[in-house]
Design an enzyme around this catalytic site. Sequence first.
Site, PDB file in Angstrom:
ATOM      1  CG  HIS A 136      -1.927   0.961   1.385  1.00  0.00           C
ATOM      2  ND1 HIS A 136      -1.703   2.263   1.735  1.00  0.00           N
ATOM      3  CD2 HIS A 136      -3.267   0.847   1.191  1.00  0.00           C
ATOM      4  CE1 HIS A 136      -2.860   2.913   1.753  1.00  0.00           C
ATOM      5  NE2 HIS A 136      -3.824   2.081   1.435  1.00  0.00           N
ATOM      6  CG  ASP A 146       0.268  -2.549   6.114  1.00  0.00           C
ATOM      7  OD1 ASP A 146      -0.739  -2.746   6.827  1.00  0.00           O
ATOM      8  OD2 ASP A 146       0.219  -1.925   5.041  1.00  0.00           O
ATOM      9  CD  GLN A 169      -7.155  -4.754   3.813  1.00  0.00           C
ATOM     10  OE1 GLN A 169      -8.078  -5.525   4.040  1.00  0.00           O
ATOM     11  NE2 GLN A 169      -7.356  -3.487   3.508  1.00  0.00           N
ATOM     12  CE  LYS A 225      -7.741  -0.449   5.984  1.00  0.00           C
ATOM     13  NZ  LYS A 225      -8.157  -0.047   4.651  1.00  0.00           N
ATOM     14  CB  CYS A 256      -3.640   3.173  -1.644  1.00  0.00           C
ATOM     15  SG  CYS A 256      -4.827   4.443  -1.312  1.00  0.00           S
TER      16      CYS A 256
END
Length: 406
Positions: A124, A201, A204, A227, A365
């Site tokens: 991202h 990261d 998700q 999220k 993104c």
Amino acid sequence: KSTLDINKIRQEFPILDQQVNGKPLIYLDNAATNQKPLRVIDALSRHYKVDNANIHRGIHTLAERSTAAFEETRKIIAEFIGANEVEEVIFTKGTSESINLVASSWGRKFLNEGDEVLISTMEHHSNIVPWQMICEEKGATLRVMPIDANGDIILEEAEQLISDKTKMVAFNHASNSLGTVNPVKALVEMAKKVGAKVLVDGAQATSHLPVNVKELNVDFYALSAHKMYGPTGLGVLYGKRDILEKMPPYQGGGEMIKDVSFEKTTYNDIPYKFEAGTPDIANVIAFKEAVHFINELGKENIAAHENELLKHATALLKDIDRVKVYGEAKEKVAVLSFGVEGIHHFDLGMWMDAKGIAVRTGHHCTQPLMDHFCIEGTTRASFSVYNTIEEVDQFAAALKDIIKKF
Ligand code: PMP
């Protein structure tokens, strides 16, 4: 197979029960942000109705109640991600700010000319740009792990790219554009061999995949509350204590200090050193309800249901003429990116909306990833626990209908 009662779960999400453009809403934009259960909305409202006060320094009752509720979330997050200590949990505005914090604070102190930061092709923008900025400032080099046609990182090539120059390896746990679940342990092992730090990261990942930062042995882990059925504008940075303690502050202000004079300021201990200013108190307090929601359902049950939806949707789409699916990794979260020959994704998104179906269109993104596939963007359907097989059927039928017409 999942044993969850989806209709009962949907009752906790009043937003789902509405018409959009005269059609029942089918919300398939969950990778962008998912919806909030009533308990989260109620916790927000209760805080402002009953407990609202600024936290930490107050000695009156409301300040004490707010502080206790705020710090309780920190404890719950520490347990949720398997951190050793609550002090390793820092509240931020989201995954983007968490990564910016590490890039600027850790990077400022520990990156030098000639060093390398390694990311992957499917990052991202928020796990690309902060690294580009600090690399430019420090004369370091950003390198990129390639992926194969299915959207898996090519580990042999990643290994070739890791050397004594590598100081940081940063990649997502799961890709928001392709759904790929990345092999965190294998990449951590490679990074540790050369003494590089690892940032994952987790934007998700956290509502679907098991996350234990200690077991994964990552140095940093970033996540976003919105999220995971929680409030927007709130996230977490996990960092190992010994590294966080060596890092300079990210921003200056209230809360992050021990003593201030015009001559010299001494900084607070972690996590407060990295939490300048009044934080998003109400959202932090409400966030714990989202974590309870996930824990009550059980991540493995959530994942089982979402995987069923993904499998069904993928099979339906692959059967439709002119549809190309992007991302068929070995392991995926419930993200389905696709293109339709002859139809621009923006048009497709608009026509879907006309049918009450919310999907995302564009580069998500991840422009360099789109460049890799030589496309401008995709249409993306992403599923959460409250989505149903019937919704997937209606989504596929709508897509067929649009393709037939155009
Ligand atoms: N990384 C990934 C993989 C994401 O999906 C997102 C959100 N789309 C982010 C980072 C950024 O999260 P936020 O906007 O909450 O900071």
